[in-house]
Design an enzyme around this catalytic site. Sequence first.
Site, PDB file in Angstrom:
ATOM      1  N   LYS A  20       0.830  -1.208   0.000  1.00 15.26           N
ATOM      2  CA  LYS A  20       0.000   0.000   0.000  1.00 15.26           C
ATOM      3  C   LYS A  20       0.865   1.260   0.000  1.00 15.26           C
ATOM      4  O   LYS A  20       0.608   2.194  -0.737  1.00 15.26           O
ATOM      5  CB  LYS A  20      -0.879   0.078   1.265  1.00 15.26           C
ATOM      6  CG  LYS A  20      -1.785  -1.080   1.497  1.00 15.26           C
ATOM      7  CD  LYS A  20      -2.650  -0.855   2.743  1.00 15.26           C
ATOM      8  CE  LYS A  20      -1.908  -0.849   4.072  1.00 15.26           C
ATOM      9  NZ  LYS A  20      -1.332  -2.143   4.466  1.00 15.26           N
ATOM     10  N   ARG A  95      -8.396   0.952  10.253  1.00 18.82           N
ATOM     11  CA  ARG A  95      -7.977  -0.423  10.495  1.00 18.82           C
ATOM     12  C   ARG A  95      -8.933  -1.156  11.418  1.00 18.82           C
ATOM     13  O   ARG A  95      -8.694  -2.320  11.729  1.00 18.82           O
ATOM     14  CB  ARG A  95      -6.597  -0.428  11.116  1.00 18.82           C
ATOM     15  CG  ARG A  95      -5.464  -0.572  10.096  1.00 18.82           C
ATOM     16  CD  ARG A  95      -4.207  -0.389  10.884  1.00 18.82           C
ATOM     17  NE  ARG A  95      -3.054  -1.060  10.441  1.00 18.82           N
ATOM     18  CZ  ARG A  95      -2.024  -0.447   9.846  1.00 18.82           C
ATOM     19  NH1 ARG A  95      -2.113   0.797   9.498  1.00 18.82           N
ATOM     20  NH2 ARG A  95      -0.932  -1.122   9.598  1.00 18.82           N
ATOM     21  N   ARG A 134      11.981  -6.018   4.259  1.00 18.12           N
ATOM     22  CA  ARG A 134      11.742  -4.590   4.027  1.00 18.12           C
ATOM     23  C   ARG A 134      12.748  -3.722   4.788  1.00 18.12           C
ATOM     24  O   ARG A 134      13.048  -3.960   5.947  1.00 18.12           O
ATOM     25  CB  ARG A 134      10.330  -4.239   4.474  1.00 18.12           C
ATOM     26  CG  ARG A 134      10.006  -2.768   4.301  1.00 18.12           C
ATOM     27  CD  ARG A 134       8.542  -2.518   4.256  1.00 18.12           C
ATOM     28  NE  ARG A 134       7.894  -2.745   5.538  1.00 18.12           N
ATOM     29  CZ  ARG A 134       6.596  -2.540   5.742  1.00 18.12           C
ATOM     30  NH1 ARG A 134       5.834  -2.166   4.745  1.00 18.12           N
ATOM     31  NH2 ARG A 134       6.075  -2.752   6.919  1.00 18.12           N
ATOM     32  N   ARG A 167      12.278  -1.653  10.416  1.00 20.51           N
ATOM     33  CA  ARG A 167      11.303  -1.265  11.434  1.00 20.51           C
ATOM     34  C   ARG A 167      11.244  -2.335  12.522  1.00 20.51           C
ATOM     35  O   ARG A 167      11.284  -3.528  12.229  1.00 20.51           O
ATOM     36  CB  ARG A 167       9.923  -1.117  10.790  1.00 20.51           C
ATOM     37  CG  ARG A 167       9.827   0.096   9.903  1.00 20.51           C
ATOM     38  CD  ARG A 167       8.588   0.117   9.051  1.00 20.51           C
ATOM     39  NE  ARG A 167       7.376  -0.362   9.691  1.00 20.51           N
ATOM     40  CZ  ARG A 167       6.162  -0.268   9.152  1.00 20.51           C
ATOM     41  NH1 ARG A 167       6.025   0.307   7.961  1.00 20.51           N
ATOM     42  NH2 ARG A 167       5.111  -0.729   9.772  1.00 20.51           N
ATOM     43  N   ARG A 178       1.042  -8.847  13.760  1.00 21.88           N
ATOM     44  CA  ARG A 178       0.341  -7.896  12.889  1.00 21.88           C
ATOM     45  C   ARG A 178      -0.595  -8.606  11.909  1.00 21.88           C
ATOM     46  O   ARG A 178      -1.683  -8.111  11.609  1.00 21.88           O
ATOM     47  CB  ARG A 178       1.353  -7.048  12.110  1.00 21.88           C
ATOM     48  CG  ARG A 178       2.011  -6.013  13.002  1.00 21.88           C
ATOM     49  CD  ARG A 178       3.297  -5.498  12.394  1.00 21.88           C
ATOM     50  NE  ARG A 178       3.088  -4.641  11.268  1.00 21.88           N
ATOM     51  CZ  ARG A 178       3.983  -4.452  10.299  1.00 21.88           C
ATOM     52  NH1 ARG A 178       5.135  -5.093  10.316  1.00 21.88           N
ATOM     53  NH2 ARG A 178       3.720  -3.636   9.312  1.00 21.88           N
TER      54      ARG A 178
END
Length: 224
Positions: A20, A95, A134, A167, A178
């Site tokens: 996203k 969310r 990532r 992160r 998550r």
Amino acid sequence: MTVGSPTLRAVFLGPPGAGKGTQAQRLAKEHRVLHVSTGDMLRQEVAGGSDLGRRAKGFMDAGQLVPDEVITAMLLARIQAPDASRAWILDGFPRTLPQAHSLDRSLQAEGIELSHAVDFEVPSDVLVQRLSGRRTCARCGSIWNVHSKPPRQPGKCDACGGELTQRADDRPDAVSKRLQVYAAQTAPVLDHYRAKEILVEIDADRPPEVVYENLMEVIAKPAG
Ligand code: AMP
């Protein structure tokens, strides 16, 4: 393509790692669309050491959602700012169903309608691989991936030379948390927008440029 007529007011949905943020960054850059990422806003608050940041950090690092009232107040204030009168996309909000309802009420009060709710779909085994690889530039926020989009020089951003960081919530424990949180709390938000007939689903398990082309097609016409 015009994304301004009628004005694009989109929410980007989909699990963490669905891409996203990458898609939103490109759309914002190429079409003068305001990109509002609640995750980025929170990370800035954490980095700046604000009260809000201190409150949010523990939830974020554990892969949990920040409480609705905290995030909703922050987001609604952002989209009421003067620079938010143009087209915008919300990346990472809402969310939960209460967040979606708060957004509905606020937009309704201002006579604004959401144009699209875009759901980026990716199978969970692919998500785990993407999230673990990532890396984000500490300086400009560009997103890289050690597996699928490595920078030319390891650990350095190609765009600005900044340092690439992982992160805290992309570490394995937080990633699985998550994904669970997404299934339990965010997946019902899809039904909310499906019922409003503005949900569009995109297969995001494809190269980013193919996903982007598909995104351009879906936002060029009314949803539904
Ligand atoms: P993101 O960069 O969108 O994956 O967001 C990173 C983290 O920020 C999430 O795992 C949550 O802890 C928090 N966060 C971002 N957006 C929201 C939201 N809409 N509601 C609750 N927490 C959020």
